[in-house]
Design a protein around this motif. Sequence first.
Motif, short mmCIF file in Angstrom:
data_model
loop_
_atom_site.label_atom_id
_atom_site.label_comp_id
_atom_site.label_asym_id
_atom_site.label_seq_id
_atom_site.Cartn_x
_atom_site.Cartn_y
_atom_site.Cartn_z
N PHE A 199 0.81 -1.20 0.02
CA PHE A 199 -0.11 -0.06 0.05
C PHE A 199 0.88 1.12 -0.18
O PHE A 199 1.95 1.40 0.56
N LYS A 200 0.42 2.39 -0.57
CA LYS A 200 0.76 3.55 -0.66
C LYS A 200 -0.22 4.57 0.44
O LYS A 200 -1.32 4.05 0.55
N PRO A 201 0.32 5.68 1.15
CA PRO A 201 -0.52 6.22 2.06
C PRO A 201 -1.82 6.98 1.44
O PRO A 201 -2.96 6.93 2.10
N ILE A 202 -1.61 7.25 0.11
CA ILE A 202 -2.56 7.92 -0.70
C ILE A 202 -2.88 7.49 -2.17
O ILE A 202 -1.94 7.24 -2.95
N TYR A 203 -4.24 7.27 -2.61
CA TYR A 203 -4.39 6.95 -3.65
C TYR A 203 -5.52 7.85 -4.22
O TYR A 203 -6.50 7.98 -3.45
N TRP A 204 -5.13 8.63 -5.39
CA TRP A 204 -6.32 9.53 -5.92
C TRP A 204 -6.75 8.81 -7.20
O TRP A 204 -5.93 8.86 -8.34
N LEU A 205 -8.02 8.61 -7.18
CA LEU A 205 -8.83 8.10 -8.36
C LEU A 205 -9.54 9.06 -8.91
O LEU A 205 -10.67 9.50 -8.26
N LEU A 258 -12.38 -0.01 -7.46
CA LEU A 258 -11.41 -0.02 -6.81
C LEU A 258 -11.84 0.52 -5.30
O LEU A 258 -11.50 -0.13 -4.25
N MET A 259 -13.07 1.21 -4.99
CA MET A 259 -13.60 1.45 -3.90
C MET A 259 -14.11 0.37 -3.22
O MET A 259 -14.10 0.28 -2.01
N GLN A 260 -15.18 -0.22 -3.94
CA GLN A 260 -15.61 -1.41 -3.33
C GLN A 260 -14.72 -2.32 -2.79
O GLN A 260 -14.75 -2.99 -1.91
N PHE A 261 -13.50 -2.65 -3.63
CA PHE A 261 -12.54 -3.50 -3.15
C PHE A 261 -11.88 -3.06 -1.87
O PHE A 261 -11.63 -3.99 -0.93
N ALA A 262 -11.53 -1.76 -1.95
CA ALA A 262 -10.88 -1.33 -0.81
C ALA A 262 -11.64 -1.51 0.52
O ALA A 262 -11.43 -1.84 1.52
N GLU A 263 -12.88 -1.04 0.43
CA GLU A 263 -13.97 -1.22 1.36
C GLU A 263 -14.34 -2.60 2.14
O GLU A 263 -14.30 -2.69 3.11
N GLU A 264 -14.32 -3.57 1.04
CA GLU A 264 -14.40 -4.87 1.35
C GLU A 264 -13.28 -5.74 1.56
O GLU A 264 -13.61 -6.83 2.53
N LYS A 265 -12.16 -5.43 1.08
CA LYS A 265 -10.81 -6.35 1.27
C LYS A 265 -9.79 -6.07 1.82
O LYS A 265 -8.91 -6.96 2.27
N LEU A 266 -9.71 -4.64 2.22
CA LEU A 266 -8.38 -4.29 2.58
C LEU A 266 -8.09 -4.66 4.06
O LEU A 266 -7.15 -4.51 4.50
N LEU A 267 -9.07 -4.76 4.75
CA LEU A 267 -9.25 -4.77 6.18
C LEU A 267 -9.87 -6.17 6.35
O LEU A 267 -10.74 -6.29 5.85
N SER A 268 -9.73 -6.83 7.49
CA SER A 268 -10.51 -8.21 7.82
C SER A 268 -11.66 -7.69 8.53
O SER A 268 -12.01 -6.54 8.83
N ASP A 269 -12.69 -8.38 8.56
CA ASP A 269 -14.08 -8.25 9.13
C ASP A 269 -13.88 -7.73 10.67
O ASP A 269 -14.27 -6.84 11.15
#
Length: 332
Positions: free
Chosen positions: A15-21, A32-43
Amino acid sequence: MSFEKILTDWQKQQFKPIYWLEGEEPYFIDHLMQFAEEKLLSDAEKGFNLTVFYGRDTDWAQLINACRRYPMFADKQVVLLKEAQQMKDIEKLEAYIEQPLTSTILIVGYKEKKLDGRLKMAKLLKQKHEVFTTRKLYENELPVWVKQTAQNMGYVIQPKALSLLVDAIGNDLNRLYNEIEKLTLNLKGRKEITEDDVEEYVGISKEFNVFELQSAIAQKNMGKAIKIIQYFDANPKAGPLQLVLPAIHGFFCRVLMLHEAGSGSKNTNAIIGSNHPNAIADHTAAVKYYSYQQTQQILLLLHEYNLKSIGIHDAGSSGADLMKELVAKIML
């Protein structure tokens, strides 16, 4: 950085600190937003370390305060700013962008446009962080995208089924993706998407659609063209004028390019953006039936009828009447 590269990095937990889409194609930003919301962190981590903001309801100070918090019971937190183009004073994020917290992953979705490149914030983003700029896919890129999307889901799509989807939906990638997903859910174990599937589950007729109208015009088949237009008149959602006219315009633009390339050109597939036999046959027929000068006149006619379709120089003719009149003039 590309869409695929960002996803690959995230899947590897890089990861990088900031992603500007940013940009005009919402599909890539939404995905990408959906993936980040669902997958970047565990439940277990999401409850304390996932924060979602919307531009219209968020001020810059509120966002920065969230970004400067430290994660709880995890090594990172994720902050999402959706619809950032609606946020006031967004340029005031500049100070945080210059010195972000490394344990925070800030992902910003800035749709429909790009950040003004003259701003210091835009320059900082490009120098220090990841900027992903989207664009609408060109017409000749859509078949490859649809085919690849189906393959990524584990399915094969027949060429005619692919053409039906692309011709009916155009470059609305979110809708295309949703329709492909809907098709896969209805195949009951089969792995190949057919034109019958598209007709049944998407609601696009395999006999009465823009693709078949284009083919009828190419072949100078007046009877078939009128029959399709009458179907559109009875089923307005199947062939709205705002969809039909751009499709036919694009077709004759490619016919004009084929004329300019000369007979026997080896670049036919590249010019028409397809190697499907039906597409090649239709474009080849149009080159035969319509001369270079006639093709130029047809493009002018299409411009004229596009204006009529929005009420300019027309007293309120129906879409079907305009199409019949247009087709008759094309085939003269």
